[in-house]
Write a protein that holds these residues in place. Structure first.
Motif, PDB file in Angstrom:
ATOM      1  N   PHE A   1       0.849  -1.202   0.000  1.00 37.23           N
ATOM      2  CA  PHE A   1       0.000   0.000   0.000  1.00 37.23           C
ATOM      3  C   PHE A   1       0.880   1.246   0.000  1.00 37.23           C
ATOM      4  O   PHE A   1       0.633   2.215  -0.716  1.00 37.23           O
ATOM      5  CB  PHE A   1      -0.874   0.058   1.248  1.00 37.23           C
ATOM      6  CG  PHE A   1      -2.084  -0.827   1.284  1.00 37.23           C
ATOM      7  CD1 PHE A   1      -1.982  -2.182   1.049  1.00 37.23           C
ATOM      8  CD2 PHE A   1      -3.336  -0.308   1.598  1.00 37.23           C
ATOM      9  CE1 PHE A   1      -3.101  -2.998   1.116  1.00 37.23           C
ATOM     10  CE2 PHE A   1      -4.457  -1.097   1.669  1.00 37.23           C
ATOM     11  CZ  PHE A   1      -4.340  -2.455   1.425  1.00 37.23           C
TER      12      PHE A   1
ATOM     13  N   GLY B   1     -17.106  -8.643  -3.228  1.00 36.44           N
ATOM     14  CA  GLY B   1     -15.824  -8.892  -3.891  1.00 36.44           C
ATOM     15  C   GLY B   1     -15.406 -10.347  -3.881  1.00 36.44           C
ATOM     16  O   GLY B   1     -16.165 -11.222  -3.452  1.00 36.44           O
TER      17      GLY B   1
ATOM     18  N   ALA C   1     -13.848 -13.835  -6.061  1.00 37.80           N
ATOM     19  CA  ALA C   1     -14.415 -14.587  -7.195  1.00 37.80           C
ATOM     20  C   ALA C   1     -15.840 -15.024  -6.847  1.00 37.80           C
ATOM     21  O   ALA C   1     -16.182 -15.142  -5.660  1.00 37.80           O
ATOM     22  CB  ALA C   1     -13.533 -15.794  -7.484  1.00 37.80           C
TER      23      ALA C   1
ATOM     24  N   ARG D   1      -7.768  -0.846  -5.611  1.00 37.39           N
ATOM     25  CA  ARG D   1      -9.136  -0.727  -6.149  1.00 37.39           C
ATOM     26  C   ARG D   1     -10.195  -0.700  -5.065  1.00 37.39           C
ATOM     27  O   ARG D   1     -11.119   0.105  -5.098  1.00 37.39           O
ATOM     28  CB  ARG D   1      -9.432  -1.885  -7.102  1.00 37.39           C
ATOM     29  CG  ARG D   1      -8.985  -1.621  -8.509  1.00 37.39           C
ATOM     30  CD  ARG D   1      -9.156  -2.847  -9.342  1.00 37.39           C
ATOM     31  NE  ARG D   1      -8.213  -3.852  -8.893  1.00 37.39           N
ATOM     32  CZ  ARG D   1      -7.715  -4.798  -9.651  1.00 37.39           C
ATOM     33  NH1 ARG D   1      -8.097  -4.905 -10.903  1.00 37.39           N
ATOM     34  NH2 ARG D   1      -6.846  -5.663  -9.171  1.00 37.39           N
TER      35      ARG D   1
ATOM     36  N   GLY E   1      -8.819  -6.963   1.004  1.00 35.38           N
ATOM     37  CA  GLY E   1      -7.913  -7.736   0.138  1.00 35.38           C
ATOM     38  C   GLY E   1      -8.340  -9.181  -0.028  1.00 35.38           C
ATOM     39  O   GLY E   1      -9.492  -9.460  -0.359  1.00 35.38           O
TER      40      GLY E   1
ATOM     41  N   ASP F   1     -10.852 -15.048   0.512  1.00 28.06           N
ATOM     42  CA  ASP F   1     -10.202 -16.279   0.024  1.00 28.06           C
ATOM     43  C   ASP F   1      -9.670 -17.102   1.207  1.00 28.06           C
ATOM     44  O   ASP F   1      -9.793 -18.319   1.232  1.00 28.06           O
ATOM     45  CB  ASP F   1      -9.049 -15.931  -0.927  1.00 28.06           C
ATOM     46  CG  ASP F   1      -9.547 -15.268  -2.197  1.00 28.06           C
ATOM     47  OD1 ASP F   1     -10.533 -15.753  -2.771  1.00 28.06           O
ATOM     48  OD2 ASP F   1      -8.963 -14.249  -2.603  1.00 28.06           O
TER      49      ASP F   1
HETATM   50  N1  UDP Z   1     -10.616  -9.286  -6.809  1.00 30.19           N
HETATM   51  C1  UDP Z   1     -11.917  -9.150  -7.310  1.00 30.19           C
HETATM   52  N2  UDP Z   1     -12.117  -8.441  -8.446  1.00 30.19           N
HETATM   53  C2  UDP Z   1     -11.085  -7.848  -9.129  1.00 30.19           C
HETATM   54  C3  UDP Z   1      -9.770  -7.980  -8.598  1.00 30.19           C
HETATM   55  C4  UDP Z   1      -9.568  -8.705  -7.436  1.00 30.19           C
HETATM   56  O1  UDP Z   1     -12.850  -9.647  -6.709  1.00 30.19           O
HETATM   57  O2  UDP Z   1     -11.338  -7.219 -10.154  1.00 30.19           O
HETATM   58  C5  UDP Z   1     -10.401 -10.049  -5.567  1.00 30.19           C
HETATM   59  C6  UDP Z   1      -9.620 -11.340  -5.709  1.00 30.19           C
HETATM   60  O3  UDP Z   1     -10.480 -12.395  -6.121  1.00 30.19           O
HETATM   61  C7  UDP Z   1      -9.081 -11.536  -4.302  1.00 30.19           C
HETATM   62  C8  UDP Z   1      -8.901 -10.096  -3.812  1.00 30.19           C
HETATM   63  O4  UDP Z   1      -9.642  -9.267  -4.688  1.00 30.19           O
HETATM   64  O5  UDP Z   1     -10.051 -12.168  -3.501  1.00 30.19           O
HETATM   65  C9  UDP Z   1      -7.453  -9.600  -3.876  1.00 30.19           C
HETATM   66  O6  UDP Z   1      -6.687 -10.286  -2.994  1.00 30.19           O
HETATM   67  P1  UDP Z   1      -5.164  -9.876  -2.732  1.00 30.19           P
HETATM   68  O7  UDP Z   1      -4.614 -10.861  -1.766  1.00 30.19           O
HETATM   69  O8  UDP Z   1      -4.450  -9.708  -4.044  1.00 30.19           O
HETATM   70  O9  UDP Z   1      -5.368  -8.459  -2.033  1.00 30.19           O
HETATM   71  P2  UDP Z   1      -4.298  -7.314  -1.725  1.00 30.19           P
HETATM   72  O10 UDP Z   1      -3.026  -8.004  -1.321  1.00 30.19           O
HETATM   73  O11 UDP Z   1      -4.161  -6.504  -2.960  1.00 30.19           O
HETATM   74  O12 UDP Z   1      -4.916  -6.496  -0.653  1.00 30.19           O
END
Ligand code: UDP
Length: 254
Positions: free
Chosen positions: A54, A120, A122, A178, A199, A203
């Protein structure tokens, strides 16, 4: 030297600034107290769960930097932030990870009757995450789960769906920046008191991505675990580990 300033939250935690990003020096318990104060206010508040990626993204993305600065609470999610803060002479006391915060907020919600919405990840993952939270917290009221998309053309529809569900707490899992930008743009139209960017938390909760073993988390080696499990993240890990370290070393010398 990092500077320490007051945060807008009552009871006000100290804020530690790392490479221009202010992070609240809160423990999990304190973050929960803050969250409850924010929920009671009924005004819109945003929480960001900040890690070194970030901070690096904020260096090149002014809109994201502004969103982090405007958030009511920025929790220290990444272990690298604790190391950096200590090096800069303004230590952060503890980590408050997105997973822990989500679990604790779900527990609070079950106890107080707050309504949750999970946006958010999948398709189907938010539902699995919600089921896991409900198993751990019987009676938890999940008023919506939806994968959706962070693309601006979907915003009107998502706003309508979320407003109709009237959640108290909205978790948004679109990954940074995002999810955090999505909350900043849309929360004013939602009447949701607390929105949290989480994030990959859905998952983890859904059991689709395992958490790093406890000993690796304790020693700040989650990045190594992620690199082995998800090698496609190598670019992000270079940002989070060597580039962040170099930038912090430079800030420390300045
Ligand atoms: N994701 C989503 N739509 C998008 C891009 C990402 O739903 O267009 C989801 C993705 O499936 C995952 C989460 O956003 O569940 C991103 O996880 P990540 O661990 O990459 O998060 P970060 O480390 O960026 O906070």
């Amino acid at each position: 030297m990092a500077d320490v300033i007051a945060s807008p939250v009552a009871p006000a935690p100290q804020r530690v600034t790392i490479l221009g990003v202010a992070i609240d020096d809160v423990t999990e318990d304190e973050a929960l107290v803050c969250a409850e104060t924010l929920l009671r206010s009924r005004r819109p508040h945003q929480i960001c769960t900040v890690n070194p990626e970030f901070v690096m993204e904020a260096q090149r993305n002014p809109a994201f930097a502004a969103t982090l600065a405007a958030a009511t609470l920025c929790t220290p999610d990444g272990y690298g932030l604790l190391l950096a803060a200590r090096f800069l002479g303004t230590p952060l006391r503890d980590r408050v990870t997105g997973v822990a915060l989500t679990r604790r907020l779900a527990h609070l919600a079950a106890a107080r009757g707050y309504r949750l919405f999970l946006l958010g990840a999948a398709p189907g993952v938010a539902e699995m995450a919600a089921a896991a939270l409900q198993t751990a917290n019987p009676g938890l009221n999940v008023v919506g789960c939806f994968a959706g998309s962070p693309a601006p053309r979907h915003e009107a529809f998502l706003r309508q769906m979320i407003s109709a569900a009237r959640p108290d707490i909205l978790f948004v899992a679109y990954g940074h920046p995002r999810q955090d930008l999505w909350i900043a743009r849309n929360q004013p139209h939602l009447r949701v008191p607390l929105a949290v960017g989480v994030g990959g938390v859905f998952d983890y909760l859904a059991g689709r991505v395992p958490l790093a073993p406890a000993w690796m988390r304790r020693h700040g080696l989650e990045w190594l675990y992620r690199l082995v499990r998800q090698p496609r993240r190598w670019r992000r890990i270079i940002d989070a580990v060597p580039r962040f370290t170099l930038a912090v070393l430079r800030q420390g010398r300045a």
